[in-house]
Design an enzyme around this catalytic site. Structure first.
Site, PDB file in Angstrom:
ATOM      1  N   CYS A 109       0.856  -1.180   0.000  1.00  0.00           N
ATOM      2  CA  CYS A 109       0.000   0.000   0.000  1.00  0.00           C
ATOM      3  C   CYS A 109       0.896   1.235   0.000  1.00  0.00           C
ATOM      4  CB  CYS A 109      -0.910  -0.016   1.226  1.00  0.00           C
ATOM      5  SG  CYS A 109      -2.052   1.376   1.331  1.00  0.00           S
ATOM      6  N   CYS A 123     -10.683   9.203   8.119  1.00  0.00           N
ATOM      7  CA  CYS A 123      -9.294   8.900   7.772  1.00  0.00           C
ATOM      8  C   CYS A 123      -8.341   9.837   8.507  1.00  0.00           C
ATOM      9  CB  CYS A 123      -9.100   9.025   6.263  1.00  0.00           C
ATOM     10  SG  CYS A 123      -7.428   8.669   5.702  1.00  0.00           S
ATOM     11  N   SER A 224     -13.482   5.030  -3.427  1.00  0.00           N
ATOM     12  CA  SER A 224     -13.786   5.135  -2.002  1.00  0.00           C
ATOM     13  C   SER A 224     -15.205   5.693  -1.875  1.00  0.00           C
ATOM     14  CB  SER A 224     -12.777   6.059  -1.311  1.00  0.00           C
ATOM     15  OG  SER A 224     -11.475   5.524  -1.389  1.00  0.00           O
ATOM     16  N   CYS A 345      -5.972   0.243   7.666  1.00  0.00           N
ATOM     17  CA  CYS A 345      -6.594   1.190   6.745  1.00  0.00           C
ATOM     18  C   CYS A 345      -7.126   2.405   7.502  1.00  0.00           C
ATOM     19  CB  CYS A 345      -7.735   0.488   6.004  1.00  0.00           C
ATOM     20  SG  CYS A 345      -8.529   1.511   4.767  1.00  0.00           S
TER      21      CYS A 345
END
Length: 382
Positions: A109, A123, A224, A345
């Site tokens: 990633c 996030c 997303s 994540c």
């Protein structure tokens, strides 16, 4: 007066760019493939070690070019085998890169920006704001370091990194040219040879750039989404106010239409307790995506400081998945990996917040460049 000319970093140059570079030096185009093999397949950053290149050319390259690798200031590995690197960029800011081993693959990633300007509410990267775009060399350097960390003399003999996802720090399509250039190197046969099906660019929904992406490459695509309607997505993914869901899905259809083969879009959906994880949300998602060839990746929210969101219960996640599966969708639940080292994540922030964590250690960049493995061999991905 002496004029100091900045050296060209060959690390982030594609084959076509290297061919132009060598032609301008009066050299043959095949020098590009030689350099690509030395840098990316053998992990060599010292021109003196490139033995099939003449000494005269090596000396000339040392005067005008360099192979500069990002500086690793911290690395850690999780109990589940996940690896995380913090890399310091010129100017002092840092990024994070994560390698996730699985039974049949090893996924890297990578980050595309220092920070992020989109400020998605779930996030942690967006909470630090935006610093700058990464260069193509800084992007490809993350793969170079990860591949070399296994200690192989020939990176591609046993490929530990089989898949790459642009799902780290930043919005890839806001760093369009450098991301596309890095993708070209990742897929290059003389470099890493990653299949277009195993290289995924994820976007929060920048419609114009997504259309542009379809004109220049055919990598796999992830969006997303995280909400089944505009009202909720406006709260979670603010860019939705400019490019609402219908515009995004239309762009996804156009992207698929441009591909030379049949493929599906990966729809990322972070499940947040009491926010977007109810059965009515699942049923609404079924109707929303009914015409889009896609697979759905459900991601239980990973908590981080400065967020009041909660992770949903396992039962809530399973109920949500069941609705999607019964409607005929392939809906998988992303297993949380590396959360014990803040590598899961949504947790990447480019900071070493606790330097005394279990198994953490500081690695001189010279050792990383030499390909020394700093992980127990039984943690190496298959």
């Amino acid at each position: 007066m002496t004029v100091v000319t900045e050296k060209v970093n060959l690390l982030g140059m594609s084959r076509s760019q290297l061919e132009t570079f060598f032609l301008q030096l009066g050299e043959k185009k095949f020098r590009a493939s030689q350099i690509l093999r030395w840098i990316h397949q053998r992990g060599v950053s010292d021109f003196d070690l490139m033995t099939d290149i003449s000494k005269a050319l090596r000396e000339r390259l040392k005067q005008i070019a360099e192979i500069t690798i990002p500086e690793v200031i911290y690395e850690n590995f999780s109990a589940d085998g996940t690896r995380k690197w913090v890399m310091q960029m010129p100017g002092g800011s840092s990024i994070e890169t994560v390698f996730i081993p699985e039974d049949d693959r090893g996924t890297l990633c990578v980050s595309s920006q220092i920070g992020c300007s989109l400020d998605c509410s779930f996030c942690s990267t967006g909470k630090q704001g935006f610093n700058r775009n990464l260069s193509s060399a800084e992007i490809i350097g993350q793969l170079w370091i990860a591949a070399r960390s296994f200690g192989s003399d020939e990176i591609t003999k046993h490929r530990h990194v089989t898949n790459i996802v642009f799902m780290g720090m930043g919005e890839p399509l806001l760093n369009f040219d450098n991301v596309v250039s890095a993708c070209d190197i990742m897929m290059e046969d003389f470099a890493y040879g990653i299949s277009k099906r195993r290289l995924t660019v994820s976007t929060s929904g920048l419609v114009p750039q997504l259309d542009q992406l379809g004109e220049v490459t055919d990598v796999s695509l992830a969006i997303s989404l995280h909400a089944p309607n505009d009202e909720l997505r406006n709260e979670l993914v603010p860019v939705n106010k400019k490019y609402p869901i219908r515009a995004l899905l239309d762009a996804c259809h156009r992207y698929l239409d441009n591909l030379p083969d049949k493929r599906k879009i990966t729809v990322e959906y972070t499940l947040i307790a009491g926010v977007n994880d109810q059965l009515e949300h699942a049923r609404e998602l079924v109707g929303l995506l009914k015409r889009l060839p896609c697979k759905i990746n459900l991601i239980p929210f990973n908590p981080f400081p400065l967020s009041d969101y909660k992770r949903p219960s396992r039962n809530a996640v399973m109920r949500f998945q069941k609705v999607l599966n019964e409607a005929g969708y392939i809906a998988t639940i992303r297993t949380t990996r590396g959360d014990d080292i803040d590598a899961a994540c949504g947790q990447l922030v480019g900071q070493v917040q606790d330097r005394t964590k279990r198994s953490a250690r500081y690695i001189p960049v010279q050792e990383v460049s030499a390909g020394i493995s700093h992980f127990p061999q039984d943690r190496t991905a298959s």
